[in-house]
Design a protein around this motif. Structure first.
Motif, short mmCIF file in Angstrom:
data_model
loop_
_atom_site.label_atom_id
_atom_site.label_comp_id
_atom_site.label_asym_id
_atom_site.label_seq_id
_atom_site.Cartn_x
_atom_site.Cartn_y
_atom_site.Cartn_z
N LYS A 104 -1.64 31.68 24.27
CA LYS A 104 -0.41 32.35 24.62
C LYS A 104 -0.76 33.60 24.91
CE LYS A 104 2.89 29.84 21.53
NZ LYS A 104 3.79 30.07 20.29
N GLU A 105 -1.57 34.43 24.39
CA GLU A 105 -1.82 35.71 24.60
C GLU A 105 -2.53 35.64 25.95
OE1 GLU A 105 -2.18 39.83 24.21
OE2 GLU A 105 -1.19 38.21 22.76
N GLY A 106 -3.61 34.70 25.97
CA GLY A 106 -3.99 34.45 27.63
C GLY A 106 -3.12 34.56 28.67
N GLU A 107 -2.00 33.45 28.28
CA GLU A 107 -0.99 33.58 29.00
C GLU A 107 -0.16 34.88 29.71
OE1 GLU A 107 1.74 30.37 28.29
OE2 GLU A 107 0.15 28.93 28.10
N ARG A 108 0.11 35.48 28.61
CA ARG A 108 0.80 36.70 28.76
C ARG A 108 -0.09 37.75 29.59
NH1 ARG A 108 1.10 37.35 22.84
NH2 ARG A 108 2.47 35.62 22.33
N LYS A 109 -1.39 37.60 29.40
CA LYS A 109 -2.36 38.71 29.97
C LYS A 109 -2.28 38.03 31.34
CE LYS A 109 -5.26 40.38 26.25
NZ LYS A 109 -6.60 40.30 25.68
N GLY A 110 -2.35 36.77 31.57
CA GLY A 110 -2.55 36.36 32.94
C GLY A 110 -1.20 36.60 33.82
N HIS A 111 -0.07 36.47 33.00
CA HIS A 111 1.25 36.62 33.75
C HIS A 111 1.25 38.36 34.17
CE1 HIS A 111 5.29 35.87 34.84
NE2 HIS A 111 5.66 36.76 34.15
N LYS A 112 0.75 39.18 33.13
CA LYS A 112 0.67 40.50 33.51
C LYS A 112 -0.17 40.79 34.67
CE LYS A 112 1.99 42.29 28.96
NZ LYS A 112 1.39 42.87 27.66
N GLU A 113 -1.43 40.20 34.47
CA GLU A 113 -2.24 40.50 35.59
C GLU A 113 -1.64 39.88 37.02
OE1 GLU A 113 -5.97 38.78 34.86
OE2 GLU A 113 -6.38 39.79 33.04
N GLY A 114 -0.98 38.81 37.01
CA GLY A 114 -0.25 38.29 38.18
C GLY A 114 0.79 39.22 38.70
N GLU A 115 1.59 39.74 37.61
CA GLU A 115 2.44 40.90 38.20
C GLU A 115 1.86 42.03 38.59
OE1 GLU A 115 4.66 41.48 34.61
OE2 GLU A 115 6.06 39.88 34.89
N ARG A 116 0.83 42.46 38.01
CA ARG A 116 -0.10 43.60 38.66
C ARG A 116 -0.35 43.22 40.14
NH1 ARG A 116 -3.46 43.85 33.89
NH2 ARG A 116 -2.00 44.68 32.40
N GLU A 117 -0.91 42.17 40.17
CA GLU A 117 -1.45 41.76 41.53
C GLU A 117 -0.40 41.77 42.63
OE1 GLU A 117 -3.42 38.02 41.25
OE2 GLU A 117 -5.13 39.07 40.06
N GLU A 118 0.69 41.38 42.15
CA GLU A 118 1.79 41.21 43.13
C GLU A 118 2.27 42.81 43.53
OE1 GLU A 118 5.01 38.84 41.71
OE2 GLU A 118 3.84 37.10 41.59
N GLU A 119 2.31 43.48 42.43
CA GLU A 119 2.95 44.79 42.66
C GLU A 119 1.68 45.77 43.55
OE1 GLU A 119 3.43 46.91 39.04
OE2 GLU A 119 4.82 45.68 38.39
N GLN A 120 0.46 45.20 43.50
CA GLN A 120 -0.59 45.79 43.99
C GLN A 120 -0.37 45.27 45.66
OE1 GLN A 120 -4.71 45.27 42.61
NE2 GLN A 120 -5.22 47.10 43.01
N GLU A 121 -0.02 44.00 45.80
CA GLU A 121 0.04 43.67 47.16
C GLU A 121 1.00 44.07 47.72
OE1 GLU A 121 0.12 39.51 47.00
OE2 GLU A 121 -1.89 39.15 46.49
N GLU A 122 2.25 44.28 47.09
CA GLU A 122 3.46 45.11 47.68
C GLU A 122 3.11 46.30 48.26
OE1 GLU A 122 7.00 44.95 45.36
OE2 GLU A 122 6.69 42.60 44.88
N GLN A 123 2.38 47.18 47.31
CA GLN A 123 2.13 48.45 47.70
C GLN A 123 1.15 48.76 48.83
OE1 GLN A 123 0.53 50.19 43.86
NE2 GLN A 123 2.37 50.34 43.10
N GLU A 124 0.08 47.72 48.83
CA GLU A 124 -0.72 47.62 49.98
C GLU A 124 0.20 47.30 51.26
OE1 GLU A 124 -3.72 45.05 49.17
OE2 GLU A 124 -4.52 46.25 47.56
N GLU A 125 0.89 46.63 51.31
CA GLU A 125 1.80 46.11 52.35
C GLU A 125 2.73 47.42 52.83
OE1 GLU A 125 4.36 42.84 51.58
OE2 GLU A 125 2.50 41.32 51.30
#
Length: 107
Positions: A54-75
């Motif tokens: 569960k903790e891994g999923e939460r971290k993975g989800h947070k990392e996914g969100e961070r990646e999306e934010e980073q991609e948006e910022q780059e775009e």
């Protein structure tokens, strides 16, 4: 009628059987307790693994969100740079046109 020896032997056999029963009961109880402990340990191990998953999923989800934010910022950054570049090109074209007009007026 039984002899004294027969009675003693019979009593001895009963005691031995009783002792064997007590030993068997005790061993069975001990075995059941060990089995229960093993089951508890196994359950705890699985519970711990589920928690880590569960903790891994939460971290993975947070990392996914961070990646999306980073991609948006780059775009956004790329879009902004492109807009600035287009604006600069427009200004340069305007300056060139003004210079051409000034040169034509001079002639």
């Amino acid at each position: 009628m039984r002899t004294n020896n027969e009675n003693k032997n019979e009593n001895k056999e009963r005691e031995q059987k009783g002792e064997q029963k007590r030993r068997t009961k005790k061993e069975n109880k001990k075995g059941e307790q060990e089995l229960e402990n093993m089951n508890d340990n196994e359950e705890q191990k699985h519970k711990g693994q589920r928690e880590r998953n569960k903790e891994g999923e939460r971290k993975g989800h947070k990392e996914g969100e961070r990646e999306e934010e980073q991609e948006e910022q780059e775009e956004q950054k790329e879009q902004k740079e492109q807009e600035e570049q287009e604006e600069q090109e427009e200004q340069e074209q305007e300056q060139e046109q003004e210079q051409e007009q000034e040169q034509e007026q001079e002639h």
